[in-house]
Structures are given as C-alpha cells and as structure tokens.
Design an enzyme around this catalytic site. Structure first.
Site, PDB file in Angstrom:
ATOM      1  N   CYS A  47       3.075 -16.478   5.236  1.00 33.41           N
ATOM      2  CA  CYS A  47       4.522 -16.699   5.323  1.00 33.41           C
ATOM      3  C   CYS A  47       4.737 -18.139   5.744  1.00 33.41           C
ATOM      4  O   CYS A  47       4.276 -18.550   6.821  1.00 33.41           O
ATOM      5  CB  CYS A  47       5.153 -15.731   6.325  1.00 33.41           C
ATOM      6  SG  CYS A  47       6.909 -16.019   6.587  1.00 33.41           S
ATOM      7  N   ILE A  54      -6.006  -3.218   5.887  1.00 34.64           N
ATOM      8  CA  ILE A  54      -5.446  -4.518   6.244  1.00 34.64           C
ATOM      9  C   ILE A  54      -6.574  -5.483   6.608  1.00 34.64           C
ATOM     10  O   ILE A  54      -7.587  -5.095   7.196  1.00 34.64           O
ATOM     11  CB  ILE A  54      -4.436  -4.365   7.411  1.00 34.64           C
ATOM     12  CG1 ILE A  54      -3.688  -5.666   7.649  1.00 34.64           C
ATOM     13  CG2 ILE A  54      -5.124  -3.878   8.675  1.00 34.64           C
ATOM     14  CD1 ILE A  54      -2.526  -5.521   8.621  1.00 34.64           C
ATOM     15  N   TYR A 111      -7.947 -10.699  11.171  1.00 36.42           N
ATOM     16  CA  TYR A 111      -8.082 -12.141  11.419  1.00 36.42           C
ATOM     17  C   TYR A 111      -8.438 -12.371  12.882  1.00 36.42           C
ATOM     18  O   TYR A 111      -7.782 -11.843  13.787  1.00 36.42           O
ATOM     19  CB  TYR A 111      -6.777 -12.875  11.091  1.00 36.42           C
ATOM     20  CG  TYR A 111      -6.402 -12.806   9.624  1.00 36.42           C
ATOM     21  CD1 TYR A 111      -6.893 -13.725   8.717  1.00 36.42           C
ATOM     22  CD2 TYR A 111      -5.562 -11.799   9.155  1.00 36.42           C
ATOM     23  CE1 TYR A 111      -6.558 -13.664   7.380  1.00 36.42           C
ATOM     24  CE2 TYR A 111      -5.217 -11.718   7.813  1.00 36.42           C
ATOM     25  CZ  TYR A 111      -5.723 -12.655   6.927  1.00 36.42           C
ATOM     26  OH  TYR A 111      -5.392 -12.589   5.606  1.00 36.42           O
ATOM     27  N   LEU A 141       3.076  -4.707   8.284  1.00 40.20           N
ATOM     28  CA  LEU A 141       2.035  -5.078   9.242  1.00 40.20           C
ATOM     29  C   LEU A 141       1.586  -6.496   8.933  1.00 40.20           C
ATOM     30  O   LEU A 141       1.527  -6.888   7.756  1.00 40.20           O
ATOM     31  CB  LEU A 141       0.836  -4.127   9.154  1.00 40.20           C
ATOM     32  CG  LEU A 141       1.035  -2.685   9.630  1.00 40.20           C
ATOM     33  CD1 LEU A 141      -0.229  -1.875   9.413  1.00 40.20           C
ATOM     34  CD2 LEU A 141       1.439  -2.638  11.093  1.00 40.20           C
ATOM     35  N   GLU A 165       1.235  -5.138   3.817  1.00 40.41           N
ATOM     36  CA  GLU A 165       0.630  -6.189   4.644  1.00 40.41           C
ATOM     37  C   GLU A 165       1.199  -7.549   4.249  1.00 40.41           C
ATOM     38  O   GLU A 165       1.170  -7.921   3.070  1.00 40.41           O
ATOM     39  CB  GLU A 165      -0.887  -6.209   4.455  1.00 40.41           C
ATOM     40  CG  GLU A 165      -1.549  -7.325   5.238  1.00 40.41           C
ATOM     41  CD  GLU A 165      -3.008  -7.555   4.856  1.00 40.41           C
ATOM     42  OE1 GLU A 165      -3.677  -8.342   5.537  1.00 40.41           O
ATOM     43  OE2 GLU A 165      -3.463  -6.962   3.864  1.00 40.41           O
ATOM     44  N   ILE A 166       1.741  -8.261   5.210  1.00 42.89           N
ATOM     45  CA  ILE A 166       2.193  -9.635   4.978  1.00 42.89           C
ATOM     46  C   ILE A 166       1.011 -10.559   5.252  1.00 42.89           C
ATOM     47  O   ILE A 166       0.464 -10.574   6.365  1.00 42.89           O
ATOM     48  CB  ILE A 166       3.396  -9.979   5.871  1.00 42.89           C
ATOM     49  CG1 ILE A 166       4.607  -9.137   5.460  1.00 42.89           C
ATOM     50  CG2 ILE A 166       3.725 -11.460   5.789  1.00 42.89           C
ATOM     51  CD1 ILE A 166       5.833  -9.347   6.319  1.00 42.89           C
ATOM     52  N   VAL A 167       0.604 -11.318   4.228  1.00 43.36           N
ATOM     53  CA  VAL A 167      -0.605 -12.136   4.318  1.00 43.36           C
ATOM     54  C   VAL A 167      -0.274 -13.568   4.739  1.00 43.36           C
ATOM     55  O   VAL A 167      -0.819 -14.091   5.703  1.00 43.36           O
ATOM     56  CB  VAL A 167      -1.353 -12.135   2.964  1.00 43.36           C
ATOM     57  CG1 VAL A 167      -2.681 -12.849   3.097  1.00 43.36           C
ATOM     58  CG2 VAL A 167      -1.562 -10.715   2.486  1.00 43.36           C
ATOM     59  N   PHE A 207       2.775   1.405   3.975  1.00 41.65           N
ATOM     60  CA  PHE A 207       3.046   0.116   4.607  1.00 41.65           C
ATOM     61  C   PHE A 207       2.700  -1.022   3.654  1.00 41.65           C
ATOM     62  O   PHE A 207       2.045  -0.828   2.621  1.00 41.65           O
ATOM     63  CB  PHE A 207       2.252  -0.037   5.919  1.00 41.65           C
ATOM     64  CG  PHE A 207       0.782  -0.351   5.731  1.00 41.65           C
ATOM     65  CD1 PHE A 207       0.327  -1.669   5.701  1.00 41.65           C
ATOM     66  CD2 PHE A 207      -0.147   0.663   5.593  1.00 41.65           C
ATOM     67  CE1 PHE A 207      -1.016  -1.955   5.531  1.00 41.65           C
ATOM     68  CE2 PHE A 207      -1.500   0.392   5.418  1.00 41.65           C
ATOM     69  CZ  PHE A 207      -1.933  -0.923   5.390  1.00 41.65           C
ATOM     70  N   PHE A 253       0.859  -1.176   0.000  1.00 41.76           N
ATOM     71  CA  PHE A 253       0.000   0.000   0.000  1.00 41.76           C
ATOM     72  C   PHE A 253       0.906   1.241   0.000  1.00 41.76           C
ATOM     73  O   PHE A 253       1.117   1.879   1.047  1.00 41.76           O
ATOM     74  CB  PHE A 253      -0.907   0.004   1.234  1.00 41.76           C
ATOM     75  CG  PHE A 253      -1.914  -1.116   1.263  1.00 41.76           C
ATOM     76  CD1 PHE A 253      -3.115  -1.012   0.572  1.00 41.76           C
ATOM     77  CD2 PHE A 253      -1.654  -2.276   1.975  1.00 41.76           C
ATOM     78  CE1 PHE A 253      -4.045  -2.041   0.597  1.00 41.76           C
ATOM     79  CE2 PHE A 253      -2.578  -3.312   2.007  1.00 41.76           C
ATOM     80  CZ  PHE A 253      -3.770  -3.202   1.317  1.00 41.76           C
TER      81      PHE A 253
END
Length: 754
Positions: A498, A561, A564, A530, A494-496, A492, A487
C-alpha cells in the site's frame, strides 16, 4: 457523413449546453455530433421539402436521372442525362426551368419520357418518397468522394448502391445483413436502467430523480456520439478485438449514423440496439472527453446545471464504469428485472410516448422494526428538509482540523481529476497495453516508497495473476495503489503493498484508496482484511479501522498469508451497511442533524432555574437528581444497583469477580505493584497507586464493606494506567479492554444496572 451541399466537409460540432444539460465533447477519435450535424440534417430536410413542392415535370426530370430507359430495342441506358448539364458548382441564384419530356438523353438519345414511363400512374405520395431517396443518394455520393477512411467509404458506397437500386425497382430500402437489430441484449439503455435500479433505488424520490436525469443525459450522449473509425481505434488500442469493433462500427453507420441524415433508411437509437460490448469500446474515451469538455466550458453552463454536471456526473460515470467493465455485474443479466423490487426506471432517450413512472419503492428503512428511543421519522425528515441544501451545511476548509481526511480526494474524483481502477495481470486474455503500463507504474511506486522490500519480489507479486491492485490514476499516470490477494474460501483478503508516491501524499488519497478497496470487497462479499504493517504503516492502518485484535480465526489464515519479519499483523472487519467512500459526508450530515435536534430541544426548555444556594448553608453533597431542571433535560440516573447487605455474600461475589479479572488475558500489567526500576518517575506522577495483588489482600482483610469501595479501587488501576502511559502503548490498550471486561462482570453480578 459529411454534408452534401456547399458546407460539405464541415466537422460536426458538439451539442449546445442548454435545457438538456448535455456535456459536449470534442469530435475526432470519438466525439459528439450536435449542432453542425443537426444543421446539416435540417438543410437536407429543407431541400427535400423544396423539391417535393416542385411541379410534376420537375420531379419527373429529377427521377429520370435515376431511371433506366424503357424505349423499344432493349436500351441499356440506366439514367437520363441532360444535353445541357448544370454548371459546377450549380448557380444557386438561378432557378432552372423544367425540361420537356421530349428532351433527348445525352447518352442514349431517347427522350426523358422514355425513362419515366413507369411513373405515369404513380401517386404524388410515392413520387415524393422516391424523391427523398434521390436526395439521399446524392448526399451519399458526395460522402463517398469526400471520405478518406477506407472502411467508412466502403459503407457509404454500399448504402449508395442500395438506395440507387431502390429507386430503380421502386422499392423500400432494406439492409441485407446476417443479423438485424437489436444486436445484443440487454441493450445499453436497459443496462443503464438496471444500474440506476441496482445502485440508487433506496434513495429518496428527489435524489433518485437527479440520478435519472444523469442517466438520461448519459444515454443522449451515446446516441449522438461519433464513433472512432476502426483504423483510428487500431492505432489507439493495438491489441483490441478490431474485427468485432469493425462489425459494430459498420452496424452503427448503417442503422444509427447515416439514417440521421438519410431518412429514407430506417433509424435506430444506438442505446436501444447495442449492448455492453459497444459501450465497453467507447466508455473510457467518452468519459474522459465529456469530463474534460465540462471543465473547459464550466463557465458556459447554466447555473442550475453546473452542480449536476461538475459534481454529480463524474461520480455517476465512475460508478457506472465499474459495472461496465466488471465481469460479475448483475445489471447485464437479462433476468435482472425479474428480481428487482421496483421495476424499470423510466428513462427516455428517444422521441415518442413517455412511459409511466413505476410505483413508489418501499425502502428498507420502512421495514426496519422501530427501537425504543428512536427519534420519530417525521422529525428526522423535517430536520433533513432544512439541510438538504448543500449551502446550509457549513463547508469545512480542506486545511481545517475538522475536514475529513478524504475530502480533497473525494472532490478530485468527482471532478474527474483522479480515477480508481482494480487491475491485474492475466495469462488467459490478450494483454492490454494500458493495464500493463499501469502495472509497471505501480511496480515503480511500490519500489520507491517501500525501499526495504526487494524489487524483484514487488514485481513478482504485482504481475502475479492471483494478485490484484487497486490503482490510483491521475493525469493518466499511476500515483498510488493497494496490491492485494483475495481468499474467498477463507473469508479474508491479504493486503500486500500500500503506497502513494511521495509528492502526492497528505492529500487524503490513502484514505480514499482504502475506502474504495472496502467497497470493492463488500461487493464481492469478503468482509475481512489482514496485513503485516511495518512500524511506519501502523499509524495509517489504525486510522483506516485496522487493529491488532484479529477477528479472523487463526486456522483460517495460517499458511495462506505471507509472514514478514519485524512487522505487526493487523486486521480490519468491514461493515457491509457502510458506504465507505461517502462515509465522512454521511457523518457530517448526521452531525448537522444532531445539532439541529439539540437546537430544537434547547428551544423547548425555556425555564431558567435559580442557582443552588444549599452549599452556602454548609451542605457538602446533594443527589444529582435533586438539581432543579436536571430531569427535564433528559438526564437519567445511571449506575444504580443493589447493595449486598450480607457481608459474606458481598465477599463471595467480589472474590469471583476479582478472580475473573485476574484470569483475563489483558490483566498481566496490573498483577503486582509497579516497580520503580521498570517505570522511572511513576510514583511522582501517580499519587495513589493500585494493583490486583493489593486488591486481593484488601479483599481477604474484609476491607471492601461496600461494592463502591471495590469498584473505586479497580477504577483507579485503569485511571492510573491511562494517566502514565501514552494512548498508543500496549498498557493503555490493556487497561481499556480489561475495564470493559470488569464492568461486564459487575453487571452480570447485578451490582450495577445493565
């Protein structure tokens, strides 16, 4: 091209690994031309020299074969043919004598003299030039008949006709094409020059020289690289731009490849007339073959080249690959050098005169203002000179407790065992089969390693064009990756997802993946991550520099973001000055520098003082600064501040500080005494409990007659908390943050030195 003599058809072998340090590659679908090719070229040159030293009648006979008949009557014969043609194959041990100019032609019956009348007044130099073209024509004739690939055969035949026409017209061979070299700017050579300047201009001269040697080695490889034919490429990459590749392949044959053997054609270096487009089409295959060949023949490498080729070359290629395939890399801009500080790096790929080296670069560290207490640069350089040799830095075993987490992964990347690629799906470009296969592999890895995540959801995000994935490739297959969405407008990413496949874990791949992702984002000027981490991932993210203390303002990420349930939001702020993939190596070197500096300092302090005897005489306490030799070690008294002698002023100051501490967001665990029901066994562990309520009561009763009493009680709160609670607990974290805040306020009040 194949050779025209009895060795015709031999496959060109790879160049020898010698002083040039060239890494060989297997020919076939791309490969290097080397000793075999060079040998063929040398044999052709020897034949030309032999023919040019022949008597003039012999030369006329050779040229007559390619000269049209000039006899009266408009004879249409296009070349003299001997009545007694030489046997096939020719008898190499018998020297054929020159025929007479009166020898009739087998085709038109006119004499040899009738075919060469136009050569009567031609100089010896011009005749030798034409003879060179004759041998090139014969060479290409053999190539046409031996070549099986249709596209290559067509090019050979076109060049054959061009040279025939040049002999008939006694002109110079000129290739007729819509475009003439160079075909793309900047050239490959210029792009690699820019890459060296862009990535390595800050290095010391010795290390920069190593990089320049690697760049020169790489450019030499391209100049002698055998391109795969368009049909071979079509089979390997079905969705590629075949028409564009075929155009470049034809140009490469005409201007670079065939002229290596047929010197009557003008020759250009591949790296000087082609640019990024050709490099992109060969880079992946070339890199793989070079590294594979280097591993196979590592025992044959000379010792002085082994480290360069096996350790530094793979890393150099990985960094270059990123710039080759990046859409925003500045090295391919024609204006690059206009903004470069140090000018062009002198890398020489062809023969000819050497260019002068550019002026020494002014490093950023020279411009940085000196800070009081900095170690002099002369001393640093002196210490560095003792440990620049890798052998001087103690190697840590990969199983050692002191080895970096990513050490094994970093070494594997340097050897070419693993690769990292940022990939994603696209709705605008033609689908790339290899990338689609990798995306499917990533979907499988994420699905297996994140079983609680719906597979359809994983598939949707991995193949979503707005998401990208940093993929970890080993032996051609995906073994891990990090899926993310950038973004840029919000500052920032966003790590979705890993994950690393289970049988490849505990090898440092996760840490090295994250380090590559950090460098990728620094390059794209996004400095915050994030992610929502589940209970199993919190430990991993903490090790990678993530924390629950989010630096990004909430307004920036709310609504962007994905949220969850049951997960913890964590953030990481990147430092653009840190080369993350080499960070552990840098820390290791820094530790070694500090160790050397300590050793030097210890060597200077040679005086040994006797032990303290005052305590035997009944003395209970002495000031630290009175210990003999303590100041010589560099010790300085800390924590001294003014003691407020006015009781009312002290009371007011401590009351304000205590109120600030009680109002802090991390003070909630310490507001009242710990209840036994909340913490069983607390009072068996903590013998001297303390809390902020008790401190407030003590302050009111004027218990704190000195600042030291107040500070001791406050410090006891933090010490007790850390003694009873584990480091990963929320209470432990609150104690650390509140302690930091407390000492800030104490310093502001002037109770201790800042």
């Amino acid at each position: 091209p194949k050779e025209a003599d009895t060795t015709a058809g031999n496959t060109a072998s790879s160049p020898a690994i010698g002083a040039a340090g060239l890494v060989p590659a297997a020919p076939g679908a791309g490969g290097t031309e080397g000793s075999g090719a060079a040998g063929g070229s040398a044999r052709i040159a020897a034949k030309k020299a032999q023919l040019r030293s022949s008597p003039r009648p012999k030369k006329l006979e050779k040229l007559g074969v390619y000269s049209s008949c000039k006899a009266e009557g408009a004879c249409k014969c296009n070349g003299w043919k001997s009545q007694n043609p030489p046997p096939t194959p020719p008898q190499t041990d018998q020297q054929s004598s020159a025929v007479s100019l009166q020898e009739p032609c087998r085709s038109c019956s006119h004499t040899l003299g009738d075919h060469v009348t136009h050569l009567e007044n031609v100089s010896e130099e011009e005749m030798n030039r034409l003879l060179g073209i004759v041998l090139d024509v014969e060479y290409l004739y053999t190539c046409v008949h031996k070549e099986e690939d249709a596209d290559t055969k067509q090019v050979y035949f076109s060049l054959f006709k061009l040279l025939r026409k040049s002999i008939l017209q006694m002109g110079k061979p000129m290739l007729e094409a819509q475009e003439s070299p160079p075909f793309e700017k900047p050239s490959i050579e210029q792009g690699v020059n820019n890459f060296v300047q862009y990535k390595f201009s800050h290095l010391p001269s010795k290390e920069r020289q190593t990089i320049m040697e690697l760049a020169k080695m790489f450019l030499n490889q391209i100049n002698y690289w055998q391109l795969e034919t368009p049909s071979q490429r079509r089979q390997r990459v079905p969705n590629d731009d075949v028409a564009g590749y075929k155009a470049n392949y034809t140009r490469w044959l005409c201007y670079c490849n065939v002229p290596q053997f047929c010197d009557s054609l003008p020759r250009y270096e591949t790296t000087q007339i082609f640019g990024r487009t050709l490099l992109r089409s060969v880079f992946t295959v070339m890199r793989k073959q070079l590294l594979e060949q280097a591993r196979q023949e590592k025992d044959k490498l000379p010792p002085e080249k082994r480290t360069l080729i096996l350790t530094h070359f793979p890393k150099f290629l990985s960094m270059l690959e990123e710039e080759v395939y990046s859409h925003s890399s500045p090295i391919w801009s024609q204006d690059f050098l206009a903004g470069a500080a140090g000018g062009q790096i002198p890398i020489h790929t062809g023969t000819g005169e050497k260019r002068k080296p550019s002026e020494p670069l002014h490093h950023e560290e020279n411009k940085r203002p000196r800070v009081v207490g900095d170690i002099p640069m002369d001393l640093i350089n002196e210490v560095m000179a003792t440990i620049t040799d890798p052998a001087a830095i103690p190697e840590t075993s990969l199983l050692s407790a002191h080895s970096a987490r990513d050490e094994a992964a970093r070494l594997e990347e340097r050897r070419g065992v693993i690769e990292f690629h940022v990939i994603g799906n696209s709705l605008n470009q033609k689908p790339n089969k290899r990338i689609l296969m990798w995306l499917v592999g990533l979907q499988n890895v994420f699905s297996h390693q994140l079983p609680r995540m719906p597979k359809e959801y994983i598939t949707r995000l991995v193949f979503d064009p707005k998401h990208k994935t940093l993929s970890l490739i080993k032996d051609g297959r995906v073994i891990g990756g990090i899926c993310f969405r950038m973004f840029p407008s919000q500052g920032f990413t966003e790590i979705v997802f890993c994950a690393v496949t289970s049988n490849e874990q505990v090898k440092g791949y996760g840490t090295h993946l994250m380090n590559h992702l950090k460098e990728y984002h620094i390059k794209h000027e996004i400095l915050n991550f994030l992610t929502y981490a589940d209970e199993y991932a919190i430990g991993y993210f903490k090790k990678q520099g993530f924390s629950k203390d989010i630096k990004v303002p909430k307004a920036k990420y709310v609504g962007y973001i994905k949220d969850y349930e049951g997960a913890t939001l964590m953030g990481c702020e990147l430092n653009p000055s840190i080369p993350y993939t080499e960070f552990s190596v840098i820390i290791k070197k820094q530790k070694e520098i500090i160790k050397k500096l300590i050793e030097r300092k210890q060597a200077q302090i040679r005086k040994v003082y006797p032990g303290l005897s005052c305590f035997k005489d009944g003395v209970r306490q002495i000031p630290i600064e009175s210990i003999p030799g303590i100041r010589e070690t560099g010790w300085k008294p800390v924590g001294k501040g003014k003691e407020l002698k006015d009781p009312d002023q002290l009371y007011s100051t401590l009351k304000v500080i205590l109120q600030h501490v009680k109002s802090h967001q991390n003070a909630w665990p310490f507001m009242e005494p710990v209840k036994k029901t909340d913490a069983p066994g607390y009072y068996q562990v903590i013998r001297f409990p303390m809390d902020l309520k008790t401190m407030s009561e003590r302050l009111k009763s004027r218990y704190y007659t000195t600042r030291k009493l107040f500070m001791a009680d406050m410090q006891r709160i933090f010490t007790n908390c850390r003694e009873y609670n584990p480091p990963e607990s929320e209470y432990y974290k609150c104690a650390n943050l509140l302690e930091k805040f407390f000492y800030t306020k104490i310093k502001e009040a002037g109770l201790i030195e800042k």
